[in-house]
Design an enzyme around this catalytic site. Structure first.
Site, mmCIF file in Angstrom:
data_model
loop_
_atom_site.group_PDB
_atom_site.id
_atom_site.type_symbol
_atom_site.label_atom_id
_atom_site.label_comp_id
_atom_site.label_asym_id
_atom_site.label_seq_id
_atom_site.Cartn_x
_atom_site.Cartn_y
_atom_site.Cartn_z
ATOM 1 N N HIS A 123 -30.346 -8.094 29.502
ATOM 2 C CA HIS A 123 -31.263 -9.140 29.971
ATOM 3 C C HIS A 123 -32.159 -8.661 31.111
ATOM 4 O O HIS A 123 -33.188 -9.277 31.396
ATOM 5 C CB HIS A 123 -30.485 -10.406 30.369
ATOM 6 C CG HIS A 123 -29.744 -10.308 31.659
ATOM 7 N ND1 HIS A 123 -28.388 -10.053 31.730
ATOM 8 C CD2 HIS A 123 -30.151 -10.449 32.944
ATOM 9 C CE1 HIS A 123 -28.006 -10.042 32.994
ATOM 10 N NE2 HIS A 123 -29.046 -10.271 33.757
ATOM 11 N N ASP A 153 -24.852 -7.628 25.937
ATOM 12 C CA ASP A 153 -25.676 -7.585 27.149
ATOM 13 C C ASP A 153 -25.613 -6.224 27.834
ATOM 14 O O ASP A 153 -25.470 -6.129 29.054
ATOM 15 C CB ASP A 153 -25.277 -8.689 28.136
ATOM 16 C CG ASP A 153 -26.405 -8.984 29.141
ATOM 17 O OD1 ASP A 153 -27.532 -8.504 28.927
ATOM 18 O OD2 ASP A 153 -26.147 -9.678 30.134
ATOM 19 N N SER A 228 -27.495 -7.718 38.677
ATOM 20 C CA SER A 228 -27.165 -7.528 37.262
ATOM 21 C C SER A 228 -27.374 -6.076 36.846
ATOM 22 O O SER A 228 -28.428 -5.492 37.097
ATOM 23 C CB SER A 228 -28.034 -8.438 36.390
ATOM 24 O OG SER A 228 -27.691 -9.780 36.578
#
Length: 468
Positions: A123, A153, A228
């Site tokens: 993402h 992911d 992230s």
């Protein structure tokens, strides 16, 4: 004579007294080779013991070495969008003009090799026209995408560099709840940020769906937007997870953060390098988590484990002798309390590998070795659906003689509804039994002709749609 004896005795006593005083006050006490103290008094009575205990505690909580090992191997990943700004009507019609770049988003990444292989979250890089990677020494590179797995992911990047600091994968199966960890990343564009916390839980499932990768390490290390794709490391500086998500109503850290375990991330990266996609290993069983309620319904005594409700007759579990009603307690000595424990561990294994299953049958513990199968799927791009094969006993529950089951609805799907579990029984009026049947029909179809797809719901409702 008696008088002399008295003086002699008095002198002798004075001499002994003098020697005693000297021994007590002027001579060093003798060394004692062994001593014993009451355990609960030892720290309070012995300053050295207090100091040693304090130093040990300080050393255990000293994260500087782990941080130093990690910060240079964590990078800042910038998702860059490239647009053209027209300067005239001609530019507007012909798509020319001045090129402009804007940062769409940013995250972190972890260097896995000295020649610039980098893992991050999918993402973070999704929809990027260009990816810029900035190292801890402020050098910036343009990154190439090697492979992605949106379902997991994970994205794998490569930059043209050498002699880089990097972090090899550690063993996430060995971490324990309560263990200290560090999260290293770039929250809010603040580069090389290190936060500390503990492992709050393992195999945490956030989706409530069995078809998604969900087996996170939960920590209370502060993770915010920009973290992230960054590193979760233990106090030895070993990479044990890739920071991925937070649970928050505000979008910022409120005490819970989640990381993909390193063993799972490692397997995904290796699959992307070798195969270009992620191969999923399965036991060939269906079932449910145990709880006190389900245990009562099934009339069994334990409330933790995975209850087998069905076994694929072509799968590895069937060949190893597992049956409906068996309860899986552990796999390779990894305790299985719930479905996420099992999927999390199996997601780190490859098809063809053998695992040892410990299970209960009629309250008797047994053990079997199971060779893992590959989970076969195929994506029908034209209608945006992913399908997988289904066993004969499952087909009977639908009242069908043929079909493949929809395992995932893709982003480009013709429908926004969740139709996972629905069968596709025919394509262009030809019955489909396997993934290969679906591939063959679509491959040999005339691109100019429409595609007819027949769907069958679990309730027996059948409909045929025409896709042009």
């Amino acid at each position: 004579m008696k008088k002399n004896i008295k003086f002699f005795v008095l002198a002798l006593m004075v001499s002994f007294l003098s020697i005693g005083v000297y021994k007590i006050f002027f001579e060093a006490p003798p060394l004692i080779s062994e001593s014993y103290q009451v355990p609960w008094q030892q720290d309070s009575m012995n300053p050295t013991a207090q100091l040693t205990s304090a130093l040990e505690e300080k050393s255990e909580l000293n994260f500087t070495e782990a941080a130093e090992r990690t910060v240079n191997a964590v990078v800042h990943v910038k998702n860059v969008a490239t647009t053209r700004q027209p300067r005239s009507l001609f530019d507007y019609y012909y798509g020319s003009g001045e090129t402009q770049k804007a940062i769409r988003g940013a995250g972190s990444g972890v260097i896995l090799s000295p020649d610039g292989l980098i893992v991050t979250n999918n993402h973070v890089i999704k929809g990027a026209s260009e990816l810029q990677v900035t190292l801890n020494n402020n050098k910036t590179y343009v990154a190439e995408v090697i492979g992605t797995s949106s379902q997991n992911d994970i994205a794998l990047l490569k930059i043209d560099a050498t002699n880089l600091d990097y972090l090899p994968f550690g063993d996430s199966d060995q971490i324990k709840v309560g263990e200290w960890v560090l999260a290293v990343g770039n929250p809010f564009n603040l580069t090389s940020t290190v936060t500390a916390g503990i492992v709050s839980a393992k195999a945490r499932d956030l989706s409530g769906s069995d078809d998604q990768f969900q087996s996170f390490i939960q920590t209370d290390a502060a993770v915010n937007p920009g973290n992230s794709g960054g590193a979760l490391v233990n106090t030895r500086g070993e990479l044990i997870g890739i920071n991925t998500a937070i649970t928050s109503q505000t979008g910022s850290f409120v005490g819970y953060s989640f990381a993909i375990p390193s063993n799972n991330a490692k397997k995904i990266v290796e699959d992307l390098i070798e195969f270009g996609n992620v191969r999923k290993a399965v036991l060939g069983i269906r079932g449910t988590d145990l709880s006190s309620e389900t245990a009562k319904q099934l009339e069994i005594e334990i409330s933790q484990g995975f209850y087998i409700d069905g076994v694929d007759p072509k799968g590895g579990a069937y060949k190893a002798g597992l049956k409906k009603g068996d309860i899986i307690k552990s796999i390779d000595d990894i305790k299985i309390r719930k479905f996420a424990d099992m999927t999390g561990y199996l997601s780190s294994k490859n098809p063809g590998e053998t695992v040892t299953i410990t299970y209960l049958r009629n309250n008797n513990e047994r053990e079997s070795k199971v060779t893992l199968d590959i989970f076969k799927v195929y994506q029908i791009e034209d209608i945006g659906l992913e399908v997988s094969e289904i066993s004969e006993d499952q087909l009977q529950k639908y009242g069908a003689s043929s079909g493949v089951v929809i395992s995932k609805v893709l982003p480009n799907s013709f429908t926004k509804n969740d139709i996972t579990g629905v069968l596709i029984t025919k394509i262009n009026d030809k019955e489909v039994y396997t993934i290969e049947d679906v591939k063959s029909i679509i491959k040999n179809k005339n691109p100019e002709e429409p595609m007819l797809v027949t769907f069958l719901t679990p309730k027996g409702q059948e409909k045929t749609y025409v896709f042009r």
